[in-house]
Design a protein around this motif. Structure first.
Motif, PDB file in Angstrom:
ATOM      1  N   ARG A  32      35.591  37.075  38.721  1.00 27.95           N
ATOM      2  CA  ARG A  32      36.997  36.744  38.950  1.00 27.95           C
ATOM      3  C   ARG A  32      37.296  36.459  40.426  1.00 27.95           C
ATOM      4  N   GLU A  45      51.635  46.899  38.259  1.00 27.33           N
ATOM      5  CA  GLU A  45      52.404  45.969  37.431  1.00 27.33           C
ATOM      6  C   GLU A  45      53.694  45.518  38.102  1.00 27.33           C
ATOM      7  N   VAL A  57      43.115  30.967  37.314  1.00 26.47           N
ATOM      8  CA  VAL A  57      44.105  29.886  37.404  1.00 26.47           C
ATOM      9  C   VAL A  57      45.375  30.341  38.118  1.00 26.47           C
ATOM     10  N   GLU A  58      45.869  31.523  37.752  1.00 25.44           N
ATOM     11  CA  GLU A  58      47.112  32.028  38.354  1.00 25.44           C
ATOM     12  C   GLU A  58      46.963  32.205  39.866  1.00 25.44           C
TER      13      GLU A  58
END
Lengths: 246, 246
Positions: free
Chosen positions: A50, A103, A140-141
């Motif tokens: 990642r 989060e 992608v983000e």
């Protein structure tokens, strides 16, 4: 030998870094340079596909995600210094706090940080060079975030993130008004993971985090900065830049 | 006596519900009705001030957040059925998967679910009645989501969430092609927490989740549905509607 890959003692990278300093673990510390996109190079993506720090390598096993690494260190290396409550309810309270950082709290602070610094950091690249770097990002983000940071974030996003930051520091200050540490009675990973984001806000967000507006949050930040492990971590950064690049 | 508050066996509510069925724990199950905004009533906000299910009450102690509740049940009630790996690396792998559900997979699926069902669910309320309900929601971001669901989500948001769903089911299918369970060798909370979101996608997202496109994901969904605890959970829903409302 444990190997830890980070950007140094700030944000998500600080969480496992401070954990190993608190626990006194012998760890090879590898520091990557985000302005050179080192975390998106092939050699690092061979470790974490990642392309994100922090990452821990323990005898060939790769552990990713900052909070997961911290719990792994507690699970695998039961040292004298214990950073997780012994009782189930305390652990649950700790996990609600670490989850909240991951989060919510880290994202609003991070977006403002990207807005302020990342655009400048990559200003030296031509558009073509920048796009080549961005194409190497596996998530992608994250590509979207790098492009936005270079172009400038839309003002409505920045306003919303500032609203969330104001809410977050209020929430922390209110809780710390009645508690020495986030989980009552013990310094835990909840403190480490929140401190990793909150430390420095007394300078970068001085209008929100200061002795008048958030006295309990400032007291807690100072209390953690006074810990020997925290001092040692920041000192070692100055001395050794926390190890080799690779 | 353990008391569990949920919306029944779907999405985040299913995670602790399935965990207690798997572990055979004696739990009072309370089911709230989202269409009546029962989770935003004063009596429930006295239990969870954030007005969110699931919530667990254990001898007066309140534990919130679905994933945190699952780990709490493992910590506090070591039954014969163990849903967390014994080794630290297995636990870390499990936590990367449960974290991914909470931070990514559940959100994209949830937004499409809200788009499809929540708007209709609250169609019977007048604007004034709806606004009064929304004002009782303690979390600002949830207020925004309820209003969006009623007005209709912007198409660009729906497109982006569908892209994330397609990416998510691909990721799961690729991983399950080589593994029986998400964490190699053991059925764990990683499976339970992902199943809570993925189950039913073979109907609701049949164009993405089917035996041709995602054979391994479908096999894994069927495998979990065949477990006695899962069958018992769904059967009990039919028989008893999983307990009183309060």
């Amino acid at each position: 030998m444990l190997k830890l890959y980070t950007f140094g003692p700030a944000a998500n990278s600080m969480k496992p870094l401070l954990t190993v300093f608190e626990k006194g673990l012998d760890v090879e510390k590898n520091r990557l340079d985000p302005s050179k996109f080192e975390h998106h190079t092939d050699w690092f993506k061979a470790i974490n596909p990642r392309g994100q720090v922090p990452a821990l390598v323990d005898d060939g096993k790769v552990i990713t995600e900052s909070t997961v690494i911290c719990e792994y260190l507690e699970d695998e290396y039961p040292t004298e210094v214990v950073l997780r409550p012994a009782d189930s309810y305390g652990r649950a309270q700790m996990r609600v706090w670490t989850k909240w950082v991951d989060e919510y709290f880290c994202w609003c602070v991070s977006t403002i940080g990207w807005h302020r610094y990342i655009g400048k950091m990559v200003a030296g690249y031509s558009d073509a060079e920048f796009e080549e770097k961005v194409k190497a990002i596996p998530v992608v983000e994250q590509q979207v975030k790098w492009r936005r940071a270079r172009e400038g974030f839309p003002q409505d996003i920045l306003n919303e993130e500032m609203r969330k930051i104001a809410y977050s520091v209020r929430k922390l200050d209110d809780h710390l008004a009645d508690h020495e540490w986030l989980v009552p009675g013990q310094y835990t990973l909840a403190d480490i993971c929140n401190f990793a984001i909150a430390n420095g806000m007394q300078f970068g967000f001085a209008e929100l985090v200061n002795k008048e507006a958030t006295p309990h949050l400032v007291r807690w930040i100072e209390q953690i900065n006074a810990r020997p492990a925290v001092k040692a971590m920041f000192e070692q950064v100055e001395l050794e830049k926390l190890g080799p690049r690779k």
